[in-house]
Write an enzyme that holds these catalytic residues in place. Sequence first.
Site, PDB file in Angstrom:
ATOM      1  N   GLY A  29      16.883  44.832  88.927  1.00 55.90           N
ATOM      2  CA  GLY A  29      17.145  45.673  87.751  1.00 55.90           C
ATOM      3  C   GLY A  29      17.360  44.829  86.511  1.00 55.90           C
ATOM      4  CD  GLU A 103      18.499  47.530  94.793  1.00 54.84           C
ATOM      5  OE1 GLU A 103      18.094  47.102  93.710  1.00 54.84           O
ATOM      6  OE2 GLU A 103      18.903  48.700  94.952  1.00 54.84           O
TER       7      GLU A 103
HETATM    8  C1  5RP Z   1      17.301  49.067  91.481  1.00 55.34           C
HETATM    9  C2  5RP Z   1      18.739  49.375  91.292  1.00 55.34           C
HETATM   10  C3  5RP Z   1      19.378  48.882  90.037  1.00 55.34           C
HETATM   11  O1  5RP Z   1      20.467  48.088  90.388  1.00 55.34           O
HETATM   12  C4  5RP Z   1      19.841  50.046  89.221  1.00 55.34           C
HETATM   13  O2  5RP Z   1      18.727  50.886  88.984  1.00 55.34           O
HETATM   14  C5  5RP Z   1      20.462  49.602  87.908  1.00 55.34           C
HETATM   15  O3  5RP Z   1      19.455  49.078  87.083  1.00 55.34           O
HETATM   16  P1  5RP Z   1      19.772  48.465  85.648  1.00 55.34           P
HETATM   17  O4  5RP Z   1      20.534  47.206  85.867  1.00 55.34           O
HETATM   18  O5  5RP Z   1      18.399  48.217  85.066  1.00 55.34           O
HETATM   19  O6  5RP Z   1      20.556  49.480  84.850  1.00 55.34           O
HETATM   20  O7  5RP Z   1      19.391  49.985  92.091  1.00 55.34           O
HETATM   21  O8  5RP Z   1      16.801  49.669  92.635  1.00 55.34           O
END
Ligand code: 5RP
Length: 218
Positions: A29, A103
Amino acid sequence: MAQDQAKRAAAEAALEYVEEDAVVGVGTGSTVDWFIDALADMRNRIRGAVSSSEKSTERLRSHGIDVLDLNSTGRLPLYVDGADEANRFLQLIKGGGGALTREKIVASASDRFVCVADEGKLVDVLGAFPLPVEVIPMARSTVARELVRLGGRPELREGFTTDNGNLILDVYGLSITEPLKLEQSLNNIPGVVTNGIFALRPADLLLLGGESGVRRLT
Ligand code: 5RP
């Protein structure tokens, strides 16, 4: 403070939990991208990273950080990842980037999960953010019907395939008052690979970037 700077502050604060000579678990992310960029300065003091997505792998390698196979590392001391929502019990919704399965695997293989986010991600009740559910393609419709039965409104994430070759259903309209129970129920639907509730393995520490610096919740 702009959201991006809040993410960056939280991500950089996670560096202090990185141990010398360790293998670091790395999420996915935009917040984690800041963490990877900061980790680059420490690349000669860590053994490498286990990555949760092709996207993070590419960024880690571009900084000269070795990406290792989880099968060869054993348990990891630290996993750093972002979240789409977090509650005060450090239970999360994740998977906005579609990397939820890997994850969850890396989080479960790690002794400490440090979650990094901007303070706007902290909520009283999870569920305003549509819950990502990774689904085997042939089970898309059967899983979707079951999600409707549970009170949600699933929508196929158009044009998106996960790193594992599967689909994502984003489920709207859920108010997740019992995250542990719902995570387990969703795991039991045939065809569901993973759902984006991280309650069975919540974060151990939440670093929230905001106007007044970085707040730590445990
Ligand atoms: C990806 C995720 C990310 O951690 C989540 O979407 C947060 O993203 P960002 O740091 O861009 O706000 O779970 O699968």
